[in-house]
Design a protein around this motif. Structure first.
Motif, PDB file in Angstrom:
ATOM      1  N   GLY A   1      55.471  28.410  11.262  1.00  0.00           N
ATOM      2  CA  GLY A   1      55.637  26.963  11.092  1.00  0.00           C
ATOM      3  C   GLY A   1      56.432  26.712   9.566  1.00  0.00           C
ATOM      4  O   GLY A   1      56.833  25.551   9.428  1.00  0.00           O
ATOM      5  N   GLY A   2      56.531  27.744   8.752  1.00  0.00           N
ATOM      6  CA  GLY A   2      57.147  27.565   7.505  1.00  0.00           C
ATOM      7  C   GLY A   2      58.364  28.348   7.371  1.00  0.00           C
ATOM      8  O   GLY A   2      59.580  27.697   7.449  1.00  0.00           O
TER       9      GLY A   2
ATOM     10  N   LYS B   1      61.811  26.232   8.675  1.00  0.00           N
ATOM     11  CA  LYS B   1      62.275  25.536   7.609  1.00  0.00           C
ATOM     12  C   LYS B   1      63.852  25.963   7.364  1.00  0.00           C
ATOM     13  O   LYS B   1      64.606  25.184   6.973  1.00  0.00           O
ATOM     14  CB  LYS B   1      61.398  25.147   6.424  1.00  0.00           C
TER      15      LYS B   1
ATOM     16  N   VAL C   1      65.885  24.843  10.100  1.00  0.00           N
ATOM     17  CA  VAL C   1      66.334  23.516   9.808  1.00  0.00           C
ATOM     18  C   VAL C   1      67.336  23.425   8.836  1.00  0.00           C
ATOM     19  O   VAL C   1      68.353  22.523   8.723  1.00  0.00           O
ATOM     20  CB  VAL C   1      65.134  22.660   9.519  1.00  0.00           C
TER      21      VAL C   1
ATOM     22  N   ALA D   1      68.737  18.174  11.982  1.00  0.00           N
ATOM     23  CA  ALA D   1      67.345  18.697  12.758  1.00  0.00           C
ATOM     24  C   ALA D   1      65.917  18.302  12.011  1.00  0.00           C
ATOM     25  O   ALA D   1      66.171  17.913  10.597  1.00  0.00           O
ATOM     26  CB  ALA D   1      67.369  20.252  12.455  1.00  0.00           C
ATOM     27  N   ILE D   2      64.869  18.285  12.604  1.00  0.00           N
ATOM     28  CA  ILE D   2      63.695  17.864  12.009  1.00  0.00           C
ATOM     29  C   ILE D   2      62.567  19.166  12.545  1.00  0.00           C
ATOM     30  O   ILE D   2      62.397  19.180  13.808  1.00  0.00           O
ATOM     31  CB  ILE D   2      63.114  16.604  12.324  1.00  0.00           C
ATOM     32  N   GLY D   3      62.161  19.999  11.702  1.00  0.00           N
ATOM     33  CA  GLY D   3      60.898  21.173  12.129  1.00  0.00           C
ATOM     34  C   GLY D   3      59.589  20.531  12.190  1.00  0.00           C
ATOM     35  O   GLY D   3      58.992  19.973  11.383  1.00  0.00           O
ATOM     36  N   LEU D   4      59.184  20.798  13.209  1.00  0.00           N
ATOM     37  CA  LEU D   4      57.944  20.262  13.759  1.00  0.00           C
ATOM     38  C   LEU D   4      57.064  21.543  14.287  1.00  0.00           C
ATOM     39  O   LEU D   4      57.381  22.508  14.894  1.00  0.00           O
ATOM     40  CB  LEU D   4      57.983  19.337  14.747  1.00  0.00           C
ATOM     41  N   CYS D   5      55.689  21.424  14.466  1.00  0.00           N
ATOM     42  CA  CYS D   5      54.887  21.962  15.123  1.00  0.00           C
ATOM     43  C   CYS D   5      54.186  20.903  16.024  1.00  0.00           C
ATOM     44  O   CYS D   5      54.239  19.790  15.889  1.00  0.00           O
ATOM     45  CB  CYS D   5      53.814  22.856  14.134  1.00  0.00           C
TER      46      CYS D   5
ATOM     47  N   THR E   1      58.155  28.833   0.950  1.00  0.00           N
ATOM     48  CA  THR E   1      58.512  28.174   2.260  1.00  0.00           C
ATOM     49  C   THR E   1      57.349  28.436   3.203  1.00  0.00           C
ATOM     50  O   THR E   1      57.031  27.511   4.047  1.00  0.00           O
ATOM     51  CB  THR E   1      59.656  28.860   2.722  1.00  0.00           C
TER      52      THR E   1
ATOM     53  N   GLY F   1      55.406  25.078   3.265  1.00  0.00           N
ATOM     54  CA  GLY F   1      56.087  24.340   4.405  1.00  0.00           C
ATOM     55  C   GLY F   1      55.157  24.478   5.369  1.00  0.00           C
ATOM     56  O   GLY F   1      55.338  23.983   6.481  1.00  0.00           O
ATOM     57  N   GLY F   2      54.459  25.823   5.416  1.00  0.00           N
ATOM     58  CA  GLY F   2      53.940  26.228   6.818  1.00  0.00           C
ATOM     59  C   GLY F   2      52.186  26.236   6.703  1.00  0.00           C
ATOM     60  O   GLY F   2      51.732  25.277   7.115  1.00  0.00           O
TER      61      GLY F   2
ATOM     62  N   LYS G   1      50.790  22.264   7.532  1.00  0.00           N
ATOM     63  CA  LYS G   1      50.393  22.286   8.990  1.00  0.00           C
ATOM     64  C   LYS G   1      49.133  22.146   9.234  1.00  0.00           C
ATOM     65  O   LYS G   1      48.624  21.341  10.213  1.00  0.00           O
ATOM     66  CB  LYS G   1      51.361  23.444   9.970  1.00  0.00           C
TER      67      LYS G   1
ATOM     68  N   ASP H   1      64.141  18.438   6.457  1.00  0.00           N
ATOM     69  CA  ASP H   1      64.071  17.889   7.770  1.00  0.00           C
ATOM     70  C   ASP H   1      64.526  16.369   7.634  1.00  0.00           C
ATOM     71  O   ASP H   1      64.070  15.457   6.821  1.00  0.00           O
ATOM     72  CB  ASP H   1      62.491  17.543   8.019  1.00  0.00           C
ATOM     73  N   GLY H   2      65.337  16.037   8.729  1.00  0.00           N
ATOM     74  CA  GLY H   2      65.845  14.699   8.595  1.00  0.00           C
ATOM     75  C   GLY H   2      66.840  14.382   7.413  1.00  0.00           C
ATOM     76  O   GLY H   2      67.090  13.410   7.077  1.00  0.00           O
TER      77      GLY H   2
END
Lengths: 259, 259
Positions: free
Chosen positions: A79-80, A84, A87, A97-101, B75, B79-80, B84, B104-105
């Motif tokens: 996730g991190g 990231k 991305v 890009a857009i990083g998602l879970c 990160t 970030g994770g 999340k 992201d974006g």
């Protein structure tokens, strides 16, 4: 009216681990035209990080028993760290890009895998993909990058098979798009002879799949992937390709799964 | 036409570390009406994780020297792990969150802090916030949750001060919204006497700020935060509040920063 093609690309673990392999893949991915989605896991990096933290990694038939420590590591690493960095690198390649879970935008809802002989712990099986949310991002010309993490509606994150994340996203998007599914890994496709990288089986249909199964030609790791492919074909995914990142734009040698 | 209010909430480190404190905060946050954004860091958890991994944490005047290992941990942890988990918990509270970092974006672009006496390593100062992207998410009734990570256009992630992320987002959103900025931490506001939790200074304007500075009443951690506040007020942020999560809905005792 003909639907627009959307490409869902799953990147295999061995391409992620190593920056020298990841960057050429991301360049190929960034060059793909039209709406697209990237899906990744990162099992080997998670196992390494678990090791550094002194956590034991328990695997059963190639599947991770995901206890609380393992889920923490997966949330950090998939996730991190991996998400990231992918991305940021895609942004540098002009790919927005857009990083998602799965918890982001309620995109991928799952429930804990039922305990039968084995309790897999925090492993979730997908029950719902929010097609409208993902379509909305694609319409805004964003490129969703999903880590293989889903969530349950009571707020628990779950480790989820990345191949399944990719095929379930593809199936959900078939409502509005014509989905193509790409499984990218370090080989050029499904190999007749695992020792010979050029022995790619170019087309696999249901009959060929049965034949390969009977002759035990398909490797253990490839089995659930192919099973996934045929399920996806049944449920609205138009085309499925397996191979290295050359297949994304350059139409290099690869395997195509057909009904 | 009067602009719609948007609330940007920064959650302090001590509320994140501890689930018993985090959950009540998230409940208060989820109950806030209208468009809103959450911003978090997680320095203490990053320091703990670095320790477990055997990495040395280097701080200078309360600021982290972010080498490659520290950036990897940030990160993972911001970030994770933290991001999340916050998103999944907000979803369970019927708050449709989407967890993001600055890559992201293309939402938060920064550049490496210039090396003067000190090289802070992978620390970025914000140069641009993509107002249109964040506004678009808010218009879709999503709740962006930003970890304090930005990126440079060549694809490098950077550790970025979470207070600055919050105030820069607020400033950028002032183009379309009327931004309110909330700094939430474990105290009820800026305290006259650090030993007395009820000694909240309810209003601080420029003159009062100078007076507090001269009397050395403001604690070291609060100094850059207040400086940030006055800069944000100059640049289009309408209202700024400091206190615990009670201020989000229940209008409990807190500090208000005024021009």
């Amino acid at each position: 009216m003909k639907k627009q093609v959307v490409k869902i690309v799953k990147i295999g673990g061995k391409l992620i681990e190593n920056e020298a392999k990841l960057l050429p893949f991301l360049k190929d991915f960034a060059l793909m035209q039209g709406p697209k989605v990237l899906v990744h896991g990162g099992g080997k990096m998670a196992t390494e990080m678990s090791g550094k933290l002194g956590y034991e990694t328990k695997m059963l038939d190639g599947r991770r028993i995901t206890d609380a420590n393992a889920m923490q590591v997966i949330t950090m690493v998939y996730g991190g760290l991996i998400n990231k960095n992918i991305v940021a690198k895609l942004q540098a390649l002009n790919c927005n890009a857009i990083g998602l879970c799965g918890a982001d935008g309620k995109s991928i809802v799952s429930k804990k895998r039922p305990v039968r002989e084995v309790d897999y712990g925090y492993v979730g099986d997908i029950v719902k993909v929010d097609e409208a949310f993902i379509s909305g991002l694609l319409e805004d010309e964003l490129v969703p990058v999903f880590s293989a993490i889903s969530y349950s509606e009571d707020g628990q994150l779950f480790n989820t098979n990345a191949d399944s994340v990719a095929s379930e996203i593809a199936r959900a998007l078939s409502a509005k798009f014509e989905p193509e599914l790409y499984y990218c890994f370090e080989k050029k496709g499904v190999l007749q002879d695992p020792e010979d990288d050029s022995s790619v089986i170019e087309n696999i249909d249901g009959a060929k799949y049965q034949e390969l199964l009977e002759k035990k030609i398909i490797s253990e790791g490839m089995l659930p992937k192919l099973q996934n492919c045929f399920e996806a074909l049944e449920k609205g995914v138009e085309r499925i390709y397996l191979g290295d990142s050359g297949l994304l734009n350059r139409n290099t040698l690869h395997t195509k799964i057909i009904k």
